[in-house]
Design a protein around this motif. Structure first.
Motif, PDB file in Angstrom:
ATOM      1  N   LYS A 114      27.524  78.376  30.145  1.00 44.94           N
ATOM      2  CA  LYS A 114      26.427  77.737  29.473  1.00 44.94           C
ATOM      3  C   LYS A 114      25.397  77.167  30.585  1.00 44.94           C
ATOM      4  N   THR A 151      22.407  70.971  28.646  1.00 48.73           N
ATOM      5  CA  THR A 151      21.937  72.214  28.887  1.00 48.73           C
ATOM      6  C   THR A 151      20.857  72.917  28.027  1.00 48.73           C
ATOM      7  N   PRO A 152      21.259  72.933  26.387  1.00 50.30           N
ATOM      8  CA  PRO A 152      20.665  73.547  25.482  1.00 50.30           C
ATOM      9  C   PRO A 152      19.336  73.359  25.280  1.00 50.30           C
ATOM     10  N   ARG A 161      23.807  80.254  31.751  1.00 53.94           N
ATOM     11  CA  ARG A 161      23.215  81.262  30.779  1.00 53.94           C
ATOM     12  C   ARG A 161      23.561  82.669  31.106  1.00 53.94           C
ATOM     13  N   LEU A 213      27.588  70.558  28.852  1.00 55.37           N
ATOM     14  CA  LEU A 213      27.763  70.825  27.624  1.00 55.37           C
ATOM     15  C   LEU A 213      26.869  70.311  26.725  1.00 55.37           C
ATOM     16  N   GLU A 214      26.373  69.158  26.981  1.00 57.28           N
ATOM     17  CA  GLU A 214      25.524  68.384  26.045  1.00 57.28           C
ATOM     18  C   GLU A 214      24.180  68.770  26.090  1.00 57.28           C
ATOM     19  N   ARG A 271      19.334  71.901  33.229  1.00 56.41           N
ATOM     20  CA  ARG A 271      20.412  73.084  33.578  1.00 56.41           C
ATOM     21  C   ARG A 271      19.857  73.431  35.111  1.00 56.41           C
TER      22      ARG A 271
END
Lengths: 196, 196
Positions: free
Chosen positions: B175, A116-117, B178, A113-114, A123
């Motif tokens: 997530k 990967t972006p 993706r 949740l924290e 990821r």
């Protein structure tokens, strides 16, 4: 990057760093705090890890490795019927969270949740961890099918994924409620339903 | 704390802050970044919020409020059979994540994993959000029981919790990957199994 001079320092950075990341999150943990916690000079961090993201990938690998080492054998225990192994496996994981008083959560979920972006590498590592985790469960579910414990029409890969997703959501709720009740409910109602 | 002078500023702080928190996490988002994103002086933050934790509680409330406003009606749509409403509801939520390209995750889940260890107030708010969410689902499940769509022996509260947990775990995997595939699998295999 010079070759790591001291494997003990590397291990300590990973251990103390994992603690910090579990408690306050990855984005809020600075390299300086990691090195301070490990009792080494800040500059030495980059002798061992190319970047904070590379460090996160290693922390994830260590975490997943230790979970697999501790609980993986429960899924391969030939003395126990396969579906009971799945129950024992998740009971083991729930016990792990109980020992941490439900406060830390699962590092895999936390990172998912924290981090990967912001990090393609983390990821990618998580995709691998999820795949290995699913495969370990699916192997056991296929054994259950071979022994007629589970309908042969069930897609074991999809079922394994559903088990992991439900469990990760359960860990999340347990962390919010600081209670083991969500795990009881997972074992009593969700598992029997998914494994029926 | 003086009474907020300008509700627009307050709304902008909440909106821009929620964006930041969604993208980089709560612990890594500083008050200065929130005020900069909202285009207001740093000091004014504390005219509107007692602390960063109080701000997080409000962000959560806004997020949950807008989710409930957008998708809650699907659960109360009397024209549709109750179990189909549950399917439509989660399809709506999945669509929300699709529009964000599966990159942001669910703010409830993100806060649950990241912020609960450090903030009792955020944890308390999350307990409330989880309860309201469970109750909205359980109401619909009880209607399904009344219409004999769902076995009357099912514990609707526990089932609602299981649906939420599985969905939050699905958001997490989406997530990481993706991809919308985890949501397809949730709708095709997990939902029918839990609602059977």
């Amino acid at each position: 990057m010079p070759r790591p001079a001291n494997p003990d320092t590397r291990a300590k950075l990973l251990e103390k760093g994992a603690d910090l990341v579990s408690r306050v999150g990855f984005n809020a943990t600075g390299v300086q705090e990691i090195t301070a916690a490990a009792g080494v000079p800040k500059g030495s961090f980059y002798n061992y890890f190319e970047s904070k993201e590379a460090f996160a990938v290693e922390v994830l690998g260590e975490y997943w490795g230790s979970v697999a080492e501790m609980y993986g054998p429960l899924l391969r225990d030939k003395e126990t019927p396969p579906l009971q192994r799945v129950v024992n496996y998740f009971r083991g994981l729930a016990d792990f969270h109980k020992r941490h008083r439900y406060a830390v959560g699962c590092l895999i979920g936390n990172m998912a949740l924290e981090v990967t972006p912001s990090s393609a590498d983390v990821r990618a590592k998580l995709v691998t961890v999820y795949r290995e985790w699913s495969e370990a469960l699916a192997d056991c579910l296929r054994e259950a099918q071979a022994r007629k414990e589970l309908a042969s029409t069930k897609d074991t890969k999809q079922l394994a994924a559903a088990l992991i997703d439900t469990f990760e959501g359960t860990v999340m709720r347990a962390k919010v409620e600081r209670s083991g009740k969500p795990f009881d409910s997972f074992e009593r109602s969700v598992l029997p339903c998914l494994l029926a």
